[in-house]
Write an enzyme that holds these catalytic residues in place. Structure first.
Site, PDB file in Angstrom:
ATOM      1  N   HIS A 119       0.867  -1.180   0.006  1.00 56.23           N
ATOM      2  CA  HIS A 119       0.007  -0.013   0.042  1.00 56.23           C
ATOM      3  C   HIS A 119       0.765   1.264   0.044  1.00 56.23           C
ATOM      4  CE1 HIS A 119      -3.085  -2.709   2.245  1.00 56.23           C
ATOM      5  NE2 HIS A 119      -3.589  -2.292   1.201  1.00 56.23           N
ATOM      6  N   ARG A 168      -2.210  -6.148  -8.192  1.00 58.56           N
ATOM      7  CA  ARG A 168      -1.200  -7.105  -7.784  1.00 58.56           C
ATOM      8  C   ARG A 168      -1.049  -8.139  -8.992  1.00 58.56           C
ATOM      9  NH1 ARG A 168      -3.418  -7.678  -2.093  1.00 58.56           N
ATOM     10  NH2 ARG A 168      -5.433  -7.266  -3.528  1.00 58.56           N
TER      11      ARG A 168
HETATM   12  P1  ADP Z   1      -9.833  -3.650  -0.582  1.00 59.78           P
HETATM   13  O1  ADP Z   1     -10.517  -4.243   0.721  1.00 59.78           O
HETATM   14  O2  ADP Z   1     -10.466  -2.741  -1.398  1.00 59.78           O
HETATM   15  O3  ADP Z   1      -9.391  -4.719  -1.566  1.00 59.78           O
HETATM   16  P2  ADP Z   1      -7.021  -3.308   0.530  1.00 59.78           P
HETATM   17  O4  ADP Z   1      -6.858  -2.743   1.615  1.00 59.78           O
HETATM   18  O5  ADP Z   1      -6.949  -4.752   0.421  1.00 59.78           O
HETATM   19  O6  ADP Z   1      -8.628  -3.117  -0.098  1.00 59.78           O
HETATM   20  O7  ADP Z   1      -6.255  -2.654  -0.934  1.00 59.78           O
HETATM   21  C1  ADP Z   1      -6.476  -1.403  -1.027  1.00 59.78           C
HETATM   22  C2  ADP Z   1      -5.941  -1.197  -2.519  1.00 59.78           C
HETATM   23  O8  ADP Z   1      -4.422  -1.394  -2.670  1.00 59.78           O
HETATM   24  C3  ADP Z   1      -6.608  -1.965  -3.552  1.00 59.78           C
HETATM   25  O9  ADP Z   1      -6.537  -1.279  -4.891  1.00 59.78           O
HETATM   26  C4  ADP Z   1      -5.568  -3.115  -3.585  1.00 59.78           C
HETATM   27  O10 ADP Z   1      -5.570  -3.652  -5.004  1.00 59.78           O
HETATM   28  C5  ADP Z   1      -4.250  -2.489  -3.541  1.00 59.78           C
HETATM   29  N1  ADP Z   1      -3.154  -3.115  -2.965  1.00 59.78           N
HETATM   30  C6  ADP Z   1      -3.201  -4.101  -1.842  1.00 59.78           C
HETATM   31  N2  ADP Z   1      -2.080  -4.547  -1.921  1.00 59.78           N
HETATM   32  C7  ADP Z   1      -1.484  -4.356  -2.797  1.00 59.78           C
HETATM   33  C8  ADP Z   1       0.058  -4.457  -3.141  1.00 59.78           C
HETATM   34  N3  ADP Z   1       0.852  -5.622  -2.419  1.00 59.78           N
HETATM   35  N4  ADP Z   1       0.652  -3.785  -4.037  1.00 59.78           N
HETATM   36  C9  ADP Z   1       0.035  -2.822  -4.363  1.00 59.78           C
HETATM   37  N5  ADP Z   1      -1.380  -2.640  -4.415  1.00 59.78           N
HETATM   38  C10 ADP Z   1      -2.158  -3.321  -3.462  1.00 59.78           C
END
Ligand code: ADP
Length: 170
Positions: free
Chosen positions: A22, A95
């Site tokens: 994130h 991802r």
């Molecule tokens: P959600 O509950 O909406 O899936 P997350 O908190 O899991 O939200 O993730 C928020 C955003 O960050 C989403 O767009 C997700 O795809 C992205 N994300 C999650 N993990 C990663 C990562 N390892 N690298 C890049 N982006 C990520």
């Protein structure tokens, strides 16, 4: 309706907890847009480890070094929250190809709900492309070391929460 600001982006998610994947999107987003708001939402399909206030506080603790990034909690529809802020862009990270399918459906739904808001995707950096909050919660529950995937405040909070939950179950 007032025009939306395309230089203001909102990075929405559950952030349960915020991790380095994130944070990498936040760093890159902060360089791409004039201002970035991290929108910490609630997902009705997920039972979170951390309360909304805890997830906001952890996100705030790790974005301190970015002067153009702020953190806000929200309830309900992400596009509504983005519009309330006057932002024209919703930022998301991608991802895997499986992410792509769900994100594709979600971005089309969001476009139908509010055609003025564009979703912009950034590809995850290779070293974080397998990192998700749910996997980190699982690994932490079984005692794995997560220092390379979590910023220190989130690592500390996750270890404490796992200990607390295991204490409650014992
Ligand atoms: P959600 O509950 O909406 O899936 P997350 O908190 O899991 O939200 O993730 C928020 C955003 O960050 C989403 O767009 C997700 O795809 C992205 N994300 C999650 N993990 C990663 C990562 N390892 N690298 C890049 N982006 C990520």
């Amino acid at each position: 309706m007032p025009p939306l600001d395309n230089r203001l982006a909102v990075y929405t998610g559950t952030f349960d907890p915020i991790h380095l994947g994130h944070l990498d999107i936040i760093r890159r987003g902060s360089r791409t847009f004039d201002r970035l708001v991290v929108g910490v939402g609630t997902n009705p399909d997920k039972a979170p480890f951390f309360s909304p206030d805890e997830r906001v506080a952890l996100a705030e603790a790790v974005v301190r070094d970015f002067p153009n990034v702020s953190v806000r909690g929200f309830d309900g529809l992400a596009v509504r929250f983005v519009r309330e802020l006057g932002a024209g862009v919703m930022l998301r990270g991608l991802r895997t190809t499986s992410d792509m399918e769900t994100e594709f459906a979600m971005s089309l739904m969001n476009l139908a709900l509010d055609p003025d808001i564009e979703t912009v995707f950034m590809m995850a950096r290779e070293e974080y492309s397998h990192v998700s909050s749910s996997l980190l919660r699982q690994v932490a529950t079984f005692g794995g070391d997560l220092g390379q995937f979590l910023p220190p405040p989130a690592r500390k909070a996750l270890l404490e929460r796992v200990r607390q939950r295991q204490g409650e179950r014992a």
